[in-house]
Design a protein around this motif. Sequence first.
Motif, PDB file in Angstrom:
ATOM      1  N   GLN A  85      -9.811  -1.030   5.459  1.00 39.77           N
ATOM      2  CA  GLN A  85     -10.832  -0.687   3.995  1.00 39.77           C
ATOM      3  C   GLN A  85      -9.543  -0.186   2.580  1.00 39.77           C
ATOM      4  O   GLN A  85      -9.864   1.072   2.159  1.00 39.77           O
ATOM      5  N   ASP A 142      -7.278  -0.420  -0.469  1.00 39.80           N
ATOM      6  CA  ASP A 142      -8.408  -0.736  -2.034  1.00 39.80           C
ATOM      7  C   ASP A 142      -6.451  -1.643  -2.296  1.00 39.80           C
ATOM      8  O   ASP A 142      -5.451  -1.552  -2.192  1.00 39.80           O
ATOM      9  N   HIS A 143      -7.277  -2.704  -2.501  1.00 38.52           N
ATOM     10  CA  HIS A 143      -6.110  -3.835  -2.747  1.00 38.52           C
ATOM     11  C   HIS A 143      -5.916  -3.467  -4.699  1.00 38.52           C
ATOM     12  O   HIS A 143      -6.397  -3.006  -5.425  1.00 38.52           O
ATOM     13  N   TYR A 202       0.427  -0.862   0.043  1.00 41.16           N
ATOM     14  CA  TYR A 202      -0.511  -0.038   0.173  1.00 41.16           C
ATOM     15  C   TYR A 202       1.055   0.797  -0.153  1.00 41.16           C
ATOM     16  O   TYR A 202       1.114   1.763   1.355  1.00 41.16           O
TER      17      TYR A 202
END
Length: 192
Positions: free
Chosen positions: A189, A191-192, A28
């Motif tokens: 939460q 995002d991948h 991330y």
Amino acid sequence: MLLYIHGFNSSPLSDKGVITADFMAKYYPEVTFCQPQLPSNIQDAMVLLEHIIQQAKMKGEALHYIGSSLGGYLASYLAETYGGQAVLINPAVNPSELFEELTGAQYNPYTHETYQIKPEHKSQLIEYNTAVILHPERFFVLLQTGDEVLDYKLAVQKYYCCQLLVQPGGDHSFIGYENQLRSICDFLQFDH
């Protein structure tokens, strides 16, 4: 922003701190990751954390926290006060009671700082107590029953209405923490 809040006499160089920083950088990199070395004085630590939060809010960043032990106690206050989502790892529930036993000289093995815990530090800690969790949807609490420092049952009682993961065995460091980072980031939460 993800704000990682380390525990008592700890540092960003702790195993969990390093594992979290590496994971966030790898998976991330777009998330602002902040992991300050907290001052030993609780009020100074909260001034620093609240400043970081205000900066993130001015940039329009969503607030996310991971708090370990005493850092979990502080993250509870921050999430309840400023919003955002918090993941707590073996969080302290009543650290002011523990500070009675710790009054006197302390040594942080990561920073090599020697300092004093004084009776007034207990009342400073109490200022940041969240006796009742008003926003349970903001919390994911990870506990291991083998925690040798804190009684996990106190955290179960306090955070009963939140998302809980209670693993048998383990210890205060939360053995296998690295295996939880995917579910932690899912809860936050990202995002991948």
